[in-house]
Design a protein around this motif. Sequence first.
Motif, PDB file in Angstrom:
ATOM      1  N   ASP A 241      -7.702   2.612   0.592  1.00 45.04           N
ATOM      2  CA  ASP A 241      -8.209   2.240   1.877  1.00 45.04           C
ATOM      3  C   ASP A 241      -8.990   0.785   1.875  1.00 45.04           C
ATOM      4  OD1 ASP A 241      -9.460   1.579   4.411  1.00 45.04           O
ATOM      5  OD2 ASP A 241     -10.019   3.739   4.929  1.00 45.04           O
TER       6      ASP A 241
ATOM      7  N   GLN B  85       0.802  -1.152  -0.112  1.00 47.99           N
ATOM      8  CA  GLN B  85      -0.050  -0.077   0.063  1.00 47.99           C
ATOM      9  C   GLN B  85       0.803   1.155  -0.007  1.00 47.99           C
ATOM     10  OE1 GLN B  85      -2.993  -0.168   2.855  1.00 47.99           O
ATOM     11  NE2 GLN B  85      -4.195   1.801   2.572  1.00 47.99           N
TER      12      GLN B  85
ATOM     13  N   GLU C 193     -18.024   6.031  -0.557  1.00 44.15           N
ATOM     14  CA  GLU C 193     -17.281   5.337   0.130  1.00 44.15           C
ATOM     15  C   GLU C 193     -16.194   4.575  -0.787  1.00 44.15           C
ATOM     16  OE1 GLU C 193     -17.233   4.886   3.882  1.00 44.15           O
ATOM     17  OE2 GLU C 193     -17.869   6.786   3.197  1.00 44.15           O
TER      18      GLU C 193
ATOM     19  N   ASP D  59     -13.735   7.065  -2.157  1.00 41.16           N
ATOM     20  CA  ASP D  59     -13.074   7.453  -1.204  1.00 41.16           C
ATOM     21  C   ASP D  59     -11.990   6.442  -1.050  1.00 41.16           C
ATOM     22  OD1 ASP D  59     -12.266   9.567   0.598  1.00 41.16           O
ATOM     23  OD2 ASP D  59     -13.181   8.417   2.327  1.00 41.16           O
ATOM     24  N   SER D  60     -12.471   5.100  -0.746  1.00 39.24           N
ATOM     25  CA  SER D  60     -11.350   4.130  -0.758  1.00 39.24           C
ATOM     26  C   SER D  60     -10.359   4.140  -1.785  1.00 39.24           C
ATOM     27  CB  SER D  60     -12.282   2.673  -0.538  1.00 39.24           C
ATOM     28  OG  SER D  60     -12.711   2.328  -1.772  1.00 39.24           O
TER      29      SER D  60
ATOM     30  N   GLU E   4      -7.129  -6.004   9.805  1.00 40.04           N
ATOM     31  CA  GLU E   4      -7.058  -5.382  10.868  1.00 40.04           C
ATOM     32  C   GLU E   4      -6.404  -5.991  11.886  1.00 40.04           C
ATOM     33  OE1 GLU E   4     -11.729  -3.750  10.365  1.00 40.04           O
ATOM     34  OE2 GLU E   4     -11.314  -5.562  11.600  1.00 40.04           O
TER      35      GLU E   4
ATOM     36  N   SER F 281      -9.806  -1.571   3.852  1.00 39.81           N
ATOM     37  CA  SER F 281     -10.748  -1.884   4.912  1.00 39.81           C
ATOM     38  C   SER F 281     -12.134  -1.200   4.428  1.00 39.81           C
ATOM     39  CB  SER F 281     -10.599  -1.399   6.250  1.00 39.81           C
ATOM     40  OG  SER F 281      -9.085  -1.967   6.703  1.00 39.81           O
ATOM     41  N   LYS F 282     -12.122   0.122   3.887  1.00 45.02           N
ATOM     42  CA  LYS F 282     -13.278   0.714   3.551  1.00 45.02           C
ATOM     43  C   LYS F 282     -13.970  -0.083   2.296  1.00 45.02           C
ATOM     44  CE  LYS F 282     -13.557   5.179   4.312  1.00 45.02           C
ATOM     45  NZ  LYS F 282     -13.660   6.823   4.096  1.00 45.02           N
TER      46      LYS F 282
ATOM     47  N   ARG G  84      -7.810   7.044  -1.305  1.00 48.07           N
ATOM     48  CA  ARG G  84      -7.078   6.822  -0.107  1.00 48.07           C
ATOM     49  C   ARG G  84      -6.178   5.494   0.067  1.00 48.07           C
ATOM     50  NH1 ARG G  84      -8.908  10.488   3.981  1.00 48.07           N
ATOM     51  NH2 ARG G  84     -10.693  11.765   3.132  1.00 48.07           N
TER      52      ARG G  84
END
Lengths: 273, 240
Positions: free
Chosen positions: B151, B2, B142, B145-146, B239, B153-154, B149
């Motif tokens: 991201d 990442q 979302e 946005d993921s 996580e 998890s999102k 970023r």
Amino acid sequence: MKNHSIDVKALKRAPTPSQNADVCLQVENLSLHYLRSQNVALHDVSLEIPRQRVTAFIGPSGCGKSSLLRCFNRMNDLIEGSIISGHVWLDGEDVYARGVDVATLRRRVGMVFQSPNPFPKSIYENVAFGLRIQGLNKKRVLDELIERALRSAALWDEVKDRLNENALVLSGGQQQRLVIARAIAVEPEVLLLDEPASSLDPISTLRIEELIYELKTRYTIVIVTHNMQQAARVSDMTAFMNLGRLVEFGETDTLFTNPRQSQTEDYITGRYG
Amino acid sequence: MQGDQHKQHISGQFNAELDAMKNHLLEMGGLVEQQLSRAMASLLLRDSGQAEVVVRADRQINEMELQIDEECSRILARRQPAASDLRLVLAVAKSTTDLERIGDEATRIAKQATKLSELPPSAGGALELRKISNHVASMLREALDSFARLDVSKAIDVVLDDGAVDVEYDAAMSSLVRLMKRDPESISSVVHEMWALRGLERVGDHATNIAEQVIYLVLGRDVRHMKPGELQSLLKSKES
């Protein structure tokens, strides 16, 4: 008494060749030092090269990929002050064991270098060279084997009418395929290719790559290349090396799409340095 | 890998090309979000003027799709990207298609709004439409946005959320069928609302596809067709 006691733990640790028939070359804890330059070329390298597949070694200049390749047919023996430790097994036989006939080893493990290096002889005699050393001199047999080698190297159609011409009149790409024909004429098990296309134009390069694809059905091929796209195109397995260490070794498809190590990622995406 | 996304290439030009491609995708995403929001407003308010704006703006989304596809082809041909760069180009190319389809769904919803505006007012399924609309708009936001970023998890949350949209869609359809049975006069308008509902459910699917591309981009794992249980394990392992 102590000197003669047997260290059972050490015996258990003693390296043994793999029993896996799909493994052609096995390297274990291989290190290589060059005394003269105080240089450690290879650090504790271990990997298994699969039979009849193409394995590519990639990495920045001086990473040890060519040094590792040269360990497979003991070309490093020719470099004064080179010290090797660890093991290289070819079909389960220790390449560095006492009594190994290096000439026989190099017949089993053929090598092609960066610059085409045909002998200043005819095309025919270039391919016949290794066969004659093996004692083959009957013209009918030689003719057949030379035609087979030249066909395998995808060169026959281009040279069949001028076999007696000097090999040096051929183009660079043709000379490289002639050298490959010379290497495979003696039916080696392994073919080591050290930057085989780096001095060739793009079309000749593609011919060599196509040839590699065809040859892997019969030979185990190990190729060193600076050209990552070439490694991605021609190889089944890829080893990424850096500073004499093996960083990552795996299926080419995986290594070029989702490498495990960040160093590999940085190198193949051009973030290295 | 990442973090490596943010490392610079030796070639600054290559960095610039990848950044531009990703920014264009996010820009297109912003435009698609706006289209969806306008289409829903036009549907709920039965505002044909606003619906017309949405239909006209779809051309801009189609042009952006062509432009981003061309950027992806150019990078593939000229740069031969590998590893995370290759995954980024593939993820952008696929997500662009999903965004364009969401744009098409927004246009379809706007066209239903135009037809509804010509019908007499009726007690329809505004409540159900608003609920699903808010849900899928949030999923799209979302997902984008993921992507921005990286991201993962999102992105996994978005994929897991798609099942809830399907449940809401089934419930809303049943509710509208009951309404038609109770009040046959409403059939002509409810049919258009059902088409809009169908479009919203598809928007949820496309947002899910984009989130799946984010997971592929970041983890190198192709999670399409993965069962929710496997995805939840992936989320837990991420996580922990």
